[in-house]
Scaffold this active site. Structure first.
Site, PDB file in Angstrom:
ATOM      1  N   LYS A  48     -11.426 -82.115 -56.814  1.00 17.98           N
ATOM      2  CA  LYS A  48     -12.194 -81.187 -57.244  1.00 17.98           C
ATOM      3  C   LYS A  48     -13.081 -80.410 -56.315  1.00 17.98           C
ATOM      4  O   LYS A  48     -13.214 -80.933 -55.216  1.00 17.98           O
ATOM      5  CB  LYS A  48     -13.211 -81.850 -58.142  1.00 17.98           C
ATOM      6  CG  LYS A  48     -14.040 -83.245 -57.959  1.00 17.98           C
ATOM      7  CD  LYS A  48     -14.707 -83.606 -58.840  1.00 17.98           C
ATOM      8  CE  LYS A  48     -15.554 -84.923 -58.382  1.00 17.98           C
ATOM      9  NZ  LYS A  48     -15.807 -85.786 -59.431  1.00 17.98           N
ATOM     10  N   ARG A 146     -23.175 -89.263 -69.305  1.00 15.33           N
ATOM     11  CA  ARG A 146     -22.976 -88.193 -68.956  1.00 15.33           C
ATOM     12  C   ARG A 146     -22.047 -87.512 -69.548  1.00 15.33           C
ATOM     13  O   ARG A 146     -22.340 -87.165 -71.056  1.00 15.33           O
ATOM     14  CB  ARG A 146     -22.491 -88.182 -67.431  1.00 15.33           C
ATOM     15  CG  ARG A 146     -22.651 -86.994 -66.425  1.00 15.33           C
ATOM     16  CD  ARG A 146     -22.207 -87.071 -65.034  1.00 15.33           C
ATOM     17  NE  ARG A 146     -20.420 -87.597 -64.816  1.00 15.33           N
ATOM     18  CZ  ARG A 146     -20.083 -87.466 -63.587  1.00 15.33           C
ATOM     19  NH1 ARG A 146     -20.858 -87.111 -62.545  1.00 15.33           N
ATOM     20  NH2 ARG A 146     -18.874 -87.820 -63.683  1.00 15.33           N
ATOM     21  N   TYR A 278     -38.163 -69.391 -36.558  1.00 16.28           N
ATOM     22  CA  TYR A 278     -38.810 -69.292 -37.664  1.00 16.28           C
ATOM     23  C   TYR A 278     -40.128 -70.533 -37.695  1.00 16.28           C
ATOM     24  O   TYR A 278     -39.785 -71.604 -37.856  1.00 16.28           O
ATOM     25  CB  TYR A 278     -38.110 -69.180 -38.972  1.00 16.28           C
ATOM     26  CG  TYR A 278     -37.380 -67.867 -39.372  1.00 16.28           C
ATOM     27  CD1 TYR A 278     -38.122 -66.834 -39.262  1.00 16.28           C
ATOM     28  CD2 TYR A 278     -36.072 -68.233 -39.644  1.00 16.28           C
ATOM     29  CE1 TYR A 278     -37.121 -65.483 -39.557  1.00 16.28           C
ATOM     30  CE2 TYR A 278     -35.313 -67.023 -40.183  1.00 16.28           C
ATOM     31  CZ  TYR A 278     -35.951 -65.836 -39.953  1.00 16.28           C
ATOM     32  OH  TYR A 278     -35.015 -64.794 -40.053  1.00 16.28           O
ATOM     33  N   MET A 326     -30.526 -69.062 -41.649  1.00 16.39           N
ATOM     34  CA  MET A 326     -29.348 -68.707 -42.613  1.00 16.39           C
ATOM     35  C   MET A 326     -28.126 -68.819 -41.575  1.00 16.39           C
ATOM     36  O   MET A 326     -27.053 -69.428 -42.170  1.00 16.39           O
ATOM     37  CB  MET A 326     -29.645 -67.460 -43.393  1.00 16.39           C
ATOM     38  CG  MET A 326     -28.575 -67.201 -44.500  1.00 16.39           C
ATOM     39  SD  MET A 326     -28.750 -65.678 -45.337  1.00 16.39           S
ATOM     40  CE  MET A 326     -30.373 -66.163 -46.164  1.00 16.39           C
TER      41      MET A 326
END
Ligand code: PLP
Length: 389
Positions: A48, A146, A278, A326
């Protein structure tokens, strides 16, 4: 021979950030599990989430050759991708299906897990329409709370399923909540007990499931009596185990499958007192040589590694400095002798004698290795390494 597809053709001209997928390591991990569980237990390879970020098609092709009995995916869409790629082994959709996907499941021979009666009803209707009896697997919720039919509702579910003449219960499964945690072994044992009771209930209602499965990776190791006749490992196939198996189970025979690398795109020296990145969170305490790398959090390098993580370059560790952004990450290469533009930088994987595992990186970013490999972005091409084709 893999076809020379667009990715292959363009890869020489691509941004130099990539993930290597070592399918020989994948095969070796599979064979290790194969030996561990023995010949009486089959293996459903969980692929998956694009095989935990490793690439579902490449991994399933190799695992099919190695002898995987089943593949497990999260949803029908993932199963259809495998069928389109030519995977022929049975596929289980662990998350069931959504309205309208019934006919496609049947035509592509994908078995759904069901956990609601309306799923049984609509799947039965679709099977009847084409005159077949369709296999389903039923998930019993023995405590993870779940998905799955609550244990206390198992009897009623087994009873009502009998009305659906075009369905056959091919498997009965449950999922362990904390098999990786030995302090919760009593809870896991209770789950196994409730599962065994569910099996008896289903048999008493004339269901004859072929497959009895309870074990994810940690349960496969730590709870041999949870193996049933089919285990469902995911993480360990990809060599991810240091944060899910206990020291007593430690199995150094599992090898990491994914490496993530980039190359230096720019070198510059900043003066003592200048900042980088940053937020100006890194301030140079000495004249500092900085390498800019074309990889960032979109590519799956957690922003939590800002000023924390490290990479391997020219056989030594170098620290990540400033904020991971990013598309770009900065490292301090002041102490890396002979550093040069284009040098390969390893975020995950081995280089010389050094290694950074997904587990280490996960630990630094306060998560688990699965989230790290799943998070390697779609912008990062997967290059599969294979000794034989
Ligand atoms: C994801 C999943 C697995 C595999 O879990 P691992 O810890 O990766 O081995 C097995 N069964 C189910 C139902 C799952 O959702």
């Amino acid at each position: 021979m893999p076809p020379a597809n667009e990715t292959n053709l363009s890869s020489n001209y691509a941004r130099p950030t990539w993930a290597e997928i070592d399918t020989d390591a994948l095969a070796s991990n599979f064979q290790f599990v194969r030996k561990l569980v023995g010949d009486d237990v089959q293996i459903m390879c969980i692929v998956k989430a694009d095989a935990y970020g490793h690439g579902a098609v490449v991994c399933a092709r190799r695992l099919e050759r190695e002898g995987a009995a089943w593949f497990g995916v999260a949803c029908p869409e993932e199963a259809f991708e495998l069928r389109a790629a030519g995977i022929v082994k049975p596929i289980l959709s662990l998350g069931g299906f959504w309205r309208g996907q019934e006919a496609a499941l049947l035509s592509q021979r994908v078995t759904p897990v069901i956990y609601r009666l309306d799923m049984a009803e609509s799947f039965n209707r679709a099977a009847r329409a084409i005159g077949m009896v369709a296999d389903v697997h039923v998930e019993i919720d023995t405590g993870i709370n779940r998905s799955g039919v609550r244990f206390e509702d198992a009897r009623e579910f087994a009873e009502k399923l009998r009305a659906f003449k075009h369905l056959r219960v091919d498997g009965l499964m449950t999922h362990c909540a904390s098999a990786d945690d030995p302090t919760q072994n009593d809870f896991t044992r209770e789950q196994i007990k409730l599962y065994d009771q569910s099996l008896n209930i289903f048999r008493a209602h004339d269901h004859t499931p072929t497959y009895k499965d309870l074990a994810n990776s940690p349960a496969t190791f730590a709870h041999p009596n949870a193996r049933g006749n089919l285990v469902r490992p995911g993480g360990i196939l990809y060599g991810l185990w240091r944060d899910i198996l206990q020291p007593q189970d430690v199995v150094p025979k599992l090898h990491p499958v994914m490496s993530v690398r980039s190359r230096i795109a720019l070198l510059k020296t900043i003066h003592k007192g200048e900042s980088a990145g940053y937020g100006r969170t890194f301030v140079a305490e000495r004249d500092t040589k900085i390498a800019t790398l074309p990889i960032g959090y979109h590519d799956g390098i957690p922003r939590a590694l800002s000023n924390r993580g490290r990479v391997i370059i020219r056989g030594r560790f170098a620290p990540i400095i400033g904020r991971v952004s990013m598309d770009l990450t900065l490292i301090d290469v002041t102490d890396v002798f002979d550093v040069a533009l284009d040098d390969v930088v390893t975020f995950i994987g081995a280089d010389g004698d050094l290694q950074i595992t997904a587990e280490t990186l996960a630990h630094e970013a306060d998560t688990i290795s699965y989230e790290i490999t799943c998070g390697i972005g779609t912008r990062v091409p997967r290059k599969s390494l294979e000794s034989e084709v």
